[in-house]
Enzyme design. Structure first.
Site, short mmCIF file in Angstrom:
data_model
loop_
_atom_site.label_atom_id
_atom_site.label_comp_id
_atom_site.label_asym_id
_atom_site.label_seq_id
_atom_site.Cartn_x
_atom_site.Cartn_y
_atom_site.Cartn_z
CG ASP A 126 -38.10 21.02 90.35
OD1 ASP A 126 -36.93 21.42 90.43
OD2 ASP A 126 -38.53 20.01 90.94
CD GLN B 123 -34.00 25.09 97.16
OE1 GLN B 123 -33.57 26.05 97.77
NE2 GLN B 123 -33.22 24.30 96.47
N GLY C 232 -31.83 21.90 91.17
CA GLY C 232 -31.45 21.34 89.87
C GLY C 232 -32.04 22.27 88.83
CG HIS C 233 -31.67 26.01 88.94
ND1 HIS C 233 -31.35 27.23 89.45
CD2 HIS C 233 -32.52 25.44 89.84
CE1 HIS C 233 -31.97 27.40 90.61
NE2 HIS C 233 -32.67 26.32 90.87
CE LYS D 276 -35.93 27.82 91.12
NZ LYS D 276 -36.93 26.73 91.07
P1 GDP Z 1 -35.80 24.96 87.95
O1 GDP Z 1 -35.34 24.15 89.10
O2 GDP Z 1 -36.83 25.96 88.34
O3 GDP Z 1 -34.69 25.57 87.16
O4 GDP Z 1 -36.56 23.93 86.97
P2 GDP Z 1 -36.05 22.44 86.57
O5 GDP Z 1 -34.94 22.56 85.63
O6 GDP Z 1 -35.85 21.61 87.77
O7 GDP Z 1 -37.36 21.87 85.90
C1 GDP Z 1 -37.94 22.45 84.78
C2 GDP Z 1 -37.97 21.39 83.67
O8 GDP Z 1 -38.84 21.82 82.65
C3 GDP Z 1 -36.63 21.18 83.00
O9 GDP Z 1 -36.54 19.86 82.55
C4 GDP Z 1 -36.69 22.14 81.82
O10 GDP Z 1 -35.85 21.75 80.74
C5 GDP Z 1 -38.13 22.03 81.43
N1 GDP Z 1 -38.73 23.22 80.84
C6 GDP Z 1 -38.53 24.54 81.14
N2 GDP Z 1 -39.38 25.32 80.44
C7 GDP Z 1 -40.14 24.49 79.71
C8 GDP Z 1 -41.23 24.69 78.80
O11 GDP Z 1 -41.68 25.78 78.56
N3 GDP Z 1 -41.78 23.56 78.24
C9 GDP Z 1 -41.33 22.32 78.50
N4 GDP Z 1 -41.93 21.29 77.92
N5 GDP Z 1 -40.31 22.09 79.36
C10 GDP Z 1 -39.73 23.16 79.94
P1 IMO Z 2 -35.02 23.87 92.48
O1 IMO Z 2 -34.07 25.00 92.76
C1 IMO Z 2 -38.04 21.10 93.92
C2 IMO Z 2 -37.73 19.82 98.09
C3 IMO Z 2 -37.39 18.38 98.36
C4 IMO Z 2 -38.09 18.17 99.69
C5 IMO Z 2 -37.89 19.51 100.39
C6 IMO Z 2 -36.70 19.56 101.32
O2 IMO Z 2 -34.50 22.91 91.46
O3 IMO Z 2 -36.37 24.37 92.19
P2 IMO Z 2 -34.07 19.55 101.07
O4 IMO Z 2 -33.16 18.71 100.22
O5 IMO Z 2 -33.97 21.00 100.79
O6 IMO Z 2 -33.93 19.23 102.52
O7 IMO Z 2 -35.54 19.08 100.66
O8 IMO Z 2 -37.69 20.46 99.35
N1 IMO Z 2 -36.77 20.53 97.21
C7 IMO Z 2 -37.02 20.86 95.96
N2 IMO Z 2 -38.09 20.59 95.16
N3 IMO Z 2 -37.04 21.86 93.45
C8 IMO Z 2 -35.98 22.16 94.22
O9 IMO Z 2 -35.02 23.03 93.84
C9 IMO Z 2 -35.92 21.62 95.53
N4 IMO Z 2 -35.03 21.70 96.55
C10 IMO Z 2 -35.58 21.04 97.56
O10 IMO Z 2 -37.88 17.53 97.36
O11 IMO Z 2 -39.45 17.99 99.48
MG MG Z 3 -35.19 22.12 89.69
#
Ligand code: GDP
Ligand code: IMO
Ligand code: MG
Length: 421
Positions: free
Chosen positions: A13, A224, A40-41, A16
């Site tokens: 999270d 991840q 979840g991207h 990416k």
């Molecule tokens: P990923 O899994 O690495 O793609 O990241 P996620 O989408 O799960 O989580 C990142 C969260 O931060 C999302 O809700 C994005 O919309 C948000 N986000 C990304 N960059 C920024 C930033 O620079 N500032 C803020 N406030 N939110 C951001």
């Molecule tokens: P992105 O790509 C954050 C965490 C879960 C749990 C552990 C194992 O959005 O960054 P799993 O479902 O793989 O068996 O869970 O890994 N986890 C993540 N945490 N971002 C993710 O993906 C994750 N994918 C798995 O919360 O702790």
């Molecule tokens: Mg994510």
């Protein structure tokens, strides 16, 4: 031509998805190499939010071919639902999507096995997303799995039922809803049919290597983060795939000699969702403030993310493991208006100062912090030079410590809220 890699350096999270979307105009192909619908991207484009789970984050660029590599595990039901959601926006994405025949399938019973495994662990549960990731990778390495390529074969139905029977035996006395399973199987089979008819499923290792030979540019998108890696993460509180740079070679069929730059994405602080050790976790008002301002709730499960200060020993190790060549620093705006911002520079473990992660991360670790003056509020727009001096000082300290330059600074969730250096 070489393949560039983009991956997360913390517990996932990091942002990416946003960065891949920002960089995609420079690439012909974006390819996911591991993980599955546990990811979840999030992409925000002109105020509209999109959360991708299996589809690569280059999908909103019409010139980009999005490849799902052999290292990914696919749940047909959620994958097809995701495709239809994007198609409903008026974009025909099937032509921009290619799936590796070697990608393994997540069966409906893999999700039940995931729930069963967590229930058995009780208080020691991993905090899995319950998407069936662990059981699907277990069937892969146990040589029982079904792959996308199998759905084209006459034997598919028999192999599916053989594996289903095996799973039902493993589930033993675990209580589940038979009717719901039957319903899930029906949807799953319909989704398989959709994939068979509508998507190109091929030997993507040839497609990618041929593309490189033709001078095309590929960006490999990790899911991840390095601290969730099956080998180098905080085991057993990890995911079941290789999230470091080496995972991209295996998960796409690209040789190490064909890897170009390795871009590491990290937040200006740390978050973790699910169980497991987190040395710099803040279980106080400051942690709560970061969580609320940063809207730190899981993109896949909606769970609250645990928050803490940036952990340099962990960051340095992630950089080392993947040979990271440049850094993208995300969510700086979340720390706006903090009077004081901290970075963990070292740990004290068993009375000794160290900047290495101990084998057992859950043992007594005392983080040593360096304090920085906050930077007030960021301007709504601007370039790197226009950032407040205190923030440039914060970034400069990190760069000096890890010896890798920060090339992208993200100041908000939208595509446009990005400063390239
Ligand atoms: P990923 O899994 O690495 O793609 O990241 P996620 O989408 O799960 O989580 C990142 C969260 O931060 C999302 O809700 C994005 O919309 C948000 N986000 C990304 N960059 C920024 C930033 O620079 N500032 C803020 N406030 N939110 C951001
Ligand atoms: P992105 O790509 C954050 C965490 C879960 C749990 C552990 C194992 O959005 O960054 P799993 O479902 O793989 O068996 O869970 O890994 N986890 C993540 N945490 N971002 C993710 O993906 C994750 N994918 C798995 O919360 O702790
Ligand atoms: Mg994510």
């Amino acid at each position: 031509m070489k393949t560039d890699i983009l991956l997360g350096l913390q517990w996932g999270d990091e942002g990416k998805g946003k960065v891949v979307d920002v960089l995609a105009p420079n690439y012909n192909i974006v390819a996911r190499f591991q993980g599955g619908p546990n990811a979840g991207h999030t992409l925000e484009i002109a105020g509209k939010k999109h959360v991708l789970h299996t589809i690569p984050s280059g999908i909103f660029h019409s010139h980009v071919l999005n490849v799902i590599g052999n290292g990914v595990v696919i749940d047909p039901t959620s994958f097809v639902a995701e495709i239809k959601e994007i198609e409903a926006l008026g974009t025909d994405i099937c032509k921009r999507l290619v799936v590796s025949k070697r990608a393994h399938l997540i069966l409906p019973t893999h999700r039940l096995l995931d729930a069963y495994s967590e229930a058995q662990k009780g208080k020691k549960k991993i905090g899995s997303t319950l998407k069936g990731i662990g059981p699907a990778y277990m069937d892969k390495t146990g040589r029982n799995g079904l792959r996308i390529g199998d759905i084209m074969e006459k034997y598919f139905s028999k192999r599916y039922h053989d594996l289903l029977d095996k799973h039902k035996k493993l589930l033993g006395s675990f209580e589940y809803d038979d009717k719901a399973l039957a319903e899930n199987e029906k949807k799953w089979m319909q989704s398989i049919e959709f994939i068979r008819k509508s998507l190109l499923c091929t030997d993507t290792e040839y497609l990618l290597n041929d593309a490189l030979k033709q001078g095309k540019k590929i960006l490999a998108e990790g899911a991840q983060g390095s601290l969730l890696d099956i080998d180098f993460g905080s085991y057993p509180y990890v995911t079941s795939s290789s999230t470091t740079c080496a995972g991209a070679c295996i998960g796409l069929g690209i040789a190490p000699s064909l890897i170009g730059s390795v871009e590491g994405v990290f937040k200006a602080y740390c978050t973790r969702v699910g169980s497991g050790p987190f040395p710099t976790e803040l279980k106080d008002e400051t942690g709560e403030r970061i969580c609320q301002v940063g809207r730190e709730f899981g993109s896949t499960t909606g769970r609250k993310r645990r928050c803490g200060w940036l952990d340099l020993p962990a960051l340095k190790r992630s950089i080392m493991l993947s040979g990271v060549t440049s850094l993208d620093m995300m969510k700086i705006d979340v720390l706006d208006d903090f009077e004081e911002v901290k970075i963990c520079t070292h740990y004290i473990v068993n009375g000794e100062k160290t900047d290495c992660l101990p084998y057992n991360l859950s043992e007594e670790i005392v983080p040593v912090y360096k304090s920085f003056k906050g930077w007030g509020k960021l301007a709504a727009s601007g370039n790197y030079n226009s950032l407040p001096a205190e923030l440039k000082n914060y970034i400069g300290f990190i760069e000096d410590a890890v010896k890798v330059p920060v090339k992208l600074v993200s100041v908000g969730p939208d595509r446009s809220q990005t400063i390239l250096r």
